[in-house]
Design a protein around this motif. Structure first.
Motif, short mmCIF file in Angstrom:
data_model
loop_
_atom_site.label_atom_id
_atom_site.label_comp_id
_atom_site.label_asym_id
_atom_site.label_seq_id
_atom_site.Cartn_x
_atom_site.Cartn_y
_atom_site.Cartn_z
N LYS A 188 6.05 -12.26 -0.22
CA LYS A 188 6.52 -11.26 0.74
C LYS A 188 8.05 -11.30 0.85
O LYS A 188 8.70 -10.25 0.98
CB LYS A 188 5.87 -11.49 2.10
N ASN A 221 14.44 -5.13 8.04
CA ASN A 221 13.30 -5.37 7.16
C ASN A 221 12.03 -5.57 7.98
O ASN A 221 12.08 -6.08 9.10
CB ASN A 221 13.54 -6.62 6.30
N PRO A 222 10.90 -5.20 7.43
CA PRO A 222 9.64 -5.46 8.14
C PRO A 222 9.39 -6.96 8.23
O PRO A 222 9.77 -7.72 7.34
CB PRO A 222 8.59 -4.77 7.25
N SER A 223 8.79 -7.39 9.33
CA SER A 223 8.54 -8.82 9.52
C SER A 223 7.20 -9.21 8.92
O SER A 223 6.28 -8.40 8.81
CB SER A 223 8.57 -9.17 11.01
N PHE A 224 7.10 -10.48 8.56
CA PHE A 224 5.85 -11.03 8.03
C PHE A 224 5.81 -12.50 8.41
O PHE A 224 6.72 -13.26 8.06
CB PHE A 224 5.76 -10.87 6.51
N THR A 254 10.62 -12.87 6.56
CA THR A 254 9.47 -13.78 6.62
C THR A 254 9.72 -14.98 7.53
O THR A 254 10.83 -15.49 7.62
CB THR A 254 9.11 -14.30 5.22
N TYR A 258 10.57 -8.63 2.78
CA TYR A 258 10.15 -8.84 4.16
C TYR A 258 11.01 -9.91 4.84
O TYR A 258 11.52 -10.83 4.20
CB TYR A 258 8.68 -9.27 4.22
#
Length: 881
Positions: free
Chosen positions: A70, A36-39, A77, A75
């Motif tokens: 998010k 998953n994309p990080s945030f 997170t 994301y």
């Protein structure tokens, strides 16, 4: 056992124990994954000096809203918690505690034992802050919590200081700084609070040498600094003083001769056009002193008392000495005049005493280099985005007018400066983590400005120089949420330190909010006693209510005015949601099983039954709402998000869909019943998921009754598309509301059927005419009314009551419906009331005493009332004609 909602919404019961459950189950813990994309958001660290205030609650509620949103959007997170050691503030608090509880000073304990006392304070107040974070429901990953004096962060601070020193960007020198005589330390600009004060301007006679009659009049607000005067300065273009150039005058405070020099800094039209110059006690005088190679003696001790330069005034407090000196010079006829003078006076935020501009040997950072670095970066395509964008210009303006940054503080609590002096020759300085040898060298006793370590916060907390995996995954952070008052003091410093040491920006976005003000618009402060403790609000209304109020009542960059009325409105909104959830719960059969693939499974039930058009309508409106909410969430426009959510939840779902659904739930057609039950369940689920980032506790409580996943935090944000042609139901809503208002206004019984005509444009006519049968089926059932015709023109007639809506006008025939005698009587009574109000208001506005004493705002309020009464009176009399 199935969990059920209580009959009444009680935020205290709802919010109890949930937070600890979230923490224990690891829902806040970031798990580094490439799936998953990080945030990431790193919390702006609160000072360990006391409790969190309403500004902290606002700031962190915004951050938590973003993080939870998010996370629901898939994301990976990280919301990283941490606290700041807050050098001056914390040391002052501990010193005060020692004085009041043990009658001790820090010097009685010594540095090491005093620091032990401060660490005890830190642990005590850190736990208080954590408890308050929990009350607010912040989704913080405590496994990664940081403190500015942790070993890993301290080593990073030392490395940065040493590197900057070796690059020639940190130096030691004498400059004018803001000095706190009570704490005996230099201050940062943000720790100086300027207040308008009524002081005095003193005009003194500086006699020319060897003259008993000729003198220059010199004005000052700080006579106590006259003992360090080095010259009198005039402008070279000022013809009044040309004859005195390079002559000498007598300093009335000590009788010493000082020269008259020229410098264009002096404004001819300000004051007398001649000023005294005291380079060690004024920043502008210091610059003049450098230009003219003046001596820079200091006449004041570090505690604000005068030193030996003051002669008989030595040892006196600066303000006592001021009074005594003025009295003595008055007696000697050396005072021309004394005037009241309104000016800005700087006070120490930490100790409350008047700050002294003071020449001191300190450590400084060269800022021209860093300002240029920021300006160049902000003109690149990778620039940091400010929301609102105008604050990028604010940053630019400050960077273009930068001064070197004083980073040393005369404290014991903080990062001790890694500089060492030779015992036999203090001009020899070594900068490093360890001295060349322990025998011949001793460490600088000063510590670094707290803002120095805070400037490294975004990257040192995320592993820079100590955890490569953490740093590479979460840095740079995605957004910083902060107030506009510290863009220069903190945001800019984080920017240049990050650019210098990581070759990257510290955050992608900066979301700027304003200040919290009281209900009168005044800034909340201890001195005014108008502060609001967020924990008190939570005790009465709940954390969800406070959070919802804080994040939905101010646009980016704007101040927020605290309002008890709006707090109650937020509670009412949550209570409405609670009751709607209870309705859905009570209308689910015990064997109810929600569709696992709702979008596909609901279609056969709602697309073949006419009654199910209400289900199609709410799903279409939900689709539009989700789209609007997502668009505004990405722009941090939370006020607009709240507006869309409120309109959908309160108006469309709670007020209308639930009312219409009651009819379907009583249908003999089981497919219609099932379709509405599934839709009620599905829409409620989407509502609480969208609301969860705003109000995590109540949404979790409602979610637990749905028997789905273990927590709403494991859910996914709504992503679907229902596009049914159901616009006519929006017209049903408008017309139904209008008819209910008319029945109330004219006291028309519900049993009396009403017939309506709609006048609209040609384009709208076809659309309404086509949907007329469908509209009538609903309004007949809901408000015992029907629309007989849709027309493009209609002759105005007093036989009809005309009510304009957004795109058309609705006409109701009055005959047989309106009680004309009753309406005439009501109109007569209202006209009589308005006549009295007009007379009263006019009398007030013609009262000279009122006009002389009342504020302009109050006068305007009364004038507006008067104008409004006149308009109402004119409208009513026009109706009678």
């Amino acid at each position: 056992m199935k969990k059920e909602l209580a009959k009444k919404y009680d935020p205290q019961n709802v919010e109890q124990d949930k937070y600890q459950g979230w923490v224990e189950k690891g829902y806040f813990t970031a798990k580094i994954t490439k799936d998953n994309p990080s945030f990431s958001i790193v919390i702006p660290p609160p000072n360990v000096t006391g409790k969190l205030h309403l500004g902290h609650a606002w700031d962190t509620s915004l951050q938590d809203l973003i993080i939870r949103y998010k996370k629901l959007n898939g994301y990976d997170t990280l919301y990283l918690p941490g606290m700041d050691h807050a050098g001056i503030a914390t040391q002052a608090k501990v010193e005060e505690r020692l004085r009041t509880t043990k009658n001790q000073l820090r010097h009685d304990l010594g540095r090491e034992k005093f620091i032990d006392q401060v660490w005890e304070w830190k642990e005590e107040y850190a736990q208080i802050i954590r408890d308050q974070w929990a009350k607010l429901g912040l989704a913080l990953d405590y496994s990664k919590e940081q403190f500015t004096l942790n070993d890993n962060l301290s080593s990073a601070v030392q490395k940065v200081f040493i590197d900057l020193y070796e690059k020639g960007l940190i130096y030691q020198g004498k400059r004018i700084i803001s000095w706190d005589p009570k704490q005996k330390t230099a201050l940062s600009n943000i720790e100086v609070i300027y207040q308008e004060q009524v002081g005095k301007m003193y005009y003194f006679k500086y006699f020319l040498a060897n003259s008993t009659t000729e003198f220059l009049t010199i004005a000052t607000t700080r006579p106590e600094t006259m003992f360090a005067d080095q010259c009198v300065v005039v402008n070279s273009t000022d013809e009044r003083y040309q004859q005195y150039w390079h002559q000498q005058v007598i300093n009335p405070a000590n009788g010493e001769l000082i020269p008259v020099i020229c410098d264009d800094y002096v404004e001819k039209d300000f004051g007398t056009g001649a000023m005294k110059c005291t380079p060690a006690h004024d920043a502008n005088d210091f610059e003049i002193g450098k230009r003219h190679n003046l001596a820079m003696p200091i006449c004041m001790n570090l505690d604000g008392t005068l030193n030996e330069m003051a002669g008989k005034y030595q040892g006196q407090d600066r303000f006592t000495a001021r009074t005594n000196l003025v009295n003595d010079l008055t007696a000697q006829d050396l005072v021309v005049k004394i005037e009241d003078h309104v000016h800005q006076v700087g006070f120490s935020e930490r100790s409350g005493v008047v700050v002294e501009p003071y020449l001191s040997k300190q450590w400084f950072v060269k800022m021209d280099y860093f300002a240029d670095k920021i300006l160049k970066f902000q003109s690149s395509k990778d620039k940091i985005n400010f929301f609102p964008h105008r604050f990028d210009k604010t940053l630019q303006t400050w960077m273009e007018n930068i001064q070197d940054w004083c980073i040393s503080r005369q404290l014991w609590w903080g990062h001790q400066i890694p500089a060492w002096y030779h015992r036999d020759d203090e001009s020899k300085v070594f900068v490093g983590t360890e001295p060349p040898n322990e025998t011949d060298w001793y460490q600088d006793e000063d510590v670094l400005d707290t803002w120095f370590s805070s400037a490294l916060w975004p990257f040192t907390t995320l592993g820079w120089n100590w955890n490569e995996e953490l740093f590479n995954h979460y840095f740079p952070t995605n957004v910083l949420v902060t107030g506009y008052d510290i863009i220069f003091f903190w945001v800019s410093r984080m920017m240049f330190q990050s650019l210098e040491f990581t070759n990257n920006k510290p955050f992608n976005d900066v979301l700027i909010h304003g200040l919290i003000r009281d209900e009168k618009g005044q800034k909340m402060s201890k001195s005014l006693g108008n502060g609001i403790d967020p924990m008190d609000v939570i005790s009465e209304y709940g954390a969800d209510t406070l959070r919802y109020f804080l994040v939905t009542n101010s646009a980016p960059g704007q101040d927020l005015r605290y309002s008890e009325e709006k707090i109650k409105a937020a509670w009412n909104f949550l209570n409405k949601l609670w009751n709607a959830a209870r309705f859905v719960e009570m209308n689910r059969p015990t064997d109810f099983k929600p569709f696992t693939n709702y979008q596909n499974e609901i279609k056969p039930l709602i697309e073949q039954h006419q009654e199910s058009i209400i289900d199609c309508w709410i799903l279409s409106e939900l689709t539009l709402t989700v789209k609007a909410v997502k668009a505004n969430m990405e722009k941090y426009e939370f006020v607009l998000v709240a507006k869309d959510l409120y309109d959908f939840i309160w108006n469309k779902f709670c007020s209308w869909y639930i009312e219409l659904a009651k009819v379907n739930l009583g249908s003999d057609n089981q497919e219609v019943v099932n379709g509405t039950q599934q839709t009620l369940f599905f829409v409620l689920k989407q509502i609480i998921i969208m609301l969860h980032p705003f109000v995590p506790f109540i949404t979790e409580e409602i979610y637990q009754t749905l028997n789905l996943k273990p927590s709403i935090m494991l859910e996914e944000y709504p992503a679907f598309a229902f596009t049914y042609q159901t616009n006519f139901l929006n017209e049903v809503v408008k017309i139904t509301g209008l008819i209910r208002e008319l029945r109330t206004q004219y006291q028309i019984p519900k049993t009396q059927a009403l017939s309506l005509i709609i006048k609209t444009t040609g384009e709208q006519e076809q659309e309404l005419a086509t949907a007329l049968d469908s509209i009538n089926k609903f309004i007949i059932r809901l408000v015992n009314s029907d629309i007989s015709n849709v027309v493009t023109s209609f002759g105005e007639s007093k036989e009809y009551i005309a009510v304009p809506l957004e795109h058309y006008t609705v006409y109701l025939k009055a005959e047989g419906v309106i009680n004309n005698e009753l309406e005439t009587s009501k109109r007569t009574e209202e006209l009589a009331r308005l006549e009295k109000e007009i007379a009263r208001s006019k009398s007030i506005l013609e009262n000279a005493n009122f006009l002389a004493k009342a504020s302009p705002e109050k006068i305007k309020v009364e004038q507006d009332k008067y104008d409004d009464y006149l308009k109402q009176y004119a409208n009513l009399t026009a109706e009678q004609e």
